[in-house]
Scaffold this motif. Structure first.
Motif, short mmCIF file in Angstrom:
data_model
loop_
_atom_site.label_atom_id
_atom_site.label_comp_id
_atom_site.label_asym_id
_atom_site.label_seq_id
_atom_site.Cartn_x
_atom_site.Cartn_y
_atom_site.Cartn_z
N ARG A 39 0.87 -1.18 0.00
CA ARG A 39 0.00 0.00 0.00
C ARG A 39 0.90 1.23 0.00
O ARG A 39 1.79 1.34 0.85
CB ARG A 39 -0.88 0.04 1.24
N TYR B 194 1.12 5.05 0.78
CA TYR B 194 0.43 6.09 1.55
C TYR B 194 0.97 7.46 1.17
O TYR B 194 2.18 7.65 1.03
CB TYR B 194 0.63 5.86 3.05
N ARG C 124 0.40 -6.24 8.73
CA ARG C 124 1.45 -5.35 8.24
C ARG C 124 2.81 -5.94 8.58
O ARG C 124 3.03 -6.41 9.70
CB ARG C 124 1.30 -3.97 8.87
N ARG D 142 -8.29 1.39 -6.47
CA ARG D 142 -8.67 1.74 -5.09
C ARG D 142 -10.08 1.26 -4.80
O ARG D 142 -10.96 1.32 -5.64
CB ARG D 142 -8.64 3.25 -4.89
N ASP E 78 -11.21 2.35 1.14
CA ASP E 78 -9.80 2.53 1.49
C ASP E 78 -9.59 3.79 2.31
O ASP E 78 -10.26 4.81 2.09
CB ASP E 78 -8.93 2.61 0.23
N ILE F 53 -4.30 6.24 1.55
CA ILE F 53 -3.80 5.24 0.61
C ILE F 53 -3.94 5.80 -0.80
O ILE F 53 -5.03 6.07 -1.29
CB ILE F 53 -4.56 3.91 0.73
N GLU G 53 -2.29 4.21 -3.56
CA GLU G 53 -2.35 3.07 -4.48
C GLU G 53 -2.09 1.78 -3.72
O GLU G 53 -1.49 1.79 -2.64
CB GLU G 53 -1.29 3.20 -5.58
N VAL G 54 -2.49 0.66 -4.35
CA VAL G 54 -2.20 -0.67 -3.83
C VAL G 54 -1.62 -1.48 -4.98
O VAL G 54 -2.16 -1.49 -6.09
CB VAL G 54 -3.47 -1.36 -3.26
#
Length: 114
Positions: A46, A48, A72, A101, A105, A109, A111-112
């Protein structure tokens, strides 16, 4: 912050020291993805945008997902306000795919990648 690599980039020009470390960061991402898959867990990153603990830029944090939930890890990549392009390059070169996204979310955030 636990991190295996931190970098900064200056606008459209990436520092030579950063570029020399990009291949190493790509290989680290590939290695961590592979190790997670060998344990039967899904690994995702992720990105941030200016989270409370990194207010001056972007930080990518790796998470592992299995049947028990999402955890995490201690793996992070971080940089200044121009770092998003570098993070995208690293994840793309590592063979990861940008995930759209989700409406739920966290707003931090950006992008993932999986």
């Amino acid at each position: 912050m636990d991190a295996f690599s931190c970098f900064a980039c200056d606008g459209s020009k990436w520092d030579i020291a950063v570029l020399n470390g990009v291949d190493e960061m790509v290989m680290t991402v590939i290695s961590e993805q592979w190790e997670a898959s060998q344990r039967g867990v899904l690994s995702m990153w992720r990105i941030y945008d200016r989270p409370a603990d990194w207010p001056d830029g972007y930080v990518a944090r790796r998470y592992e997902i299995d049947k028990d939930g999402t955890v995490r890890t201690k793996s992070n990549l971080a940089g200044g306000p121009e770092a998003l392009a570098m993070l995208r390059h690293i994840f793309s070169e590592a063979g990861l795919v940008l995930k759209t996204r989700s409406p739920g979310d966290d707003p931090e955030i950006a992008e993932v990648w999986m």
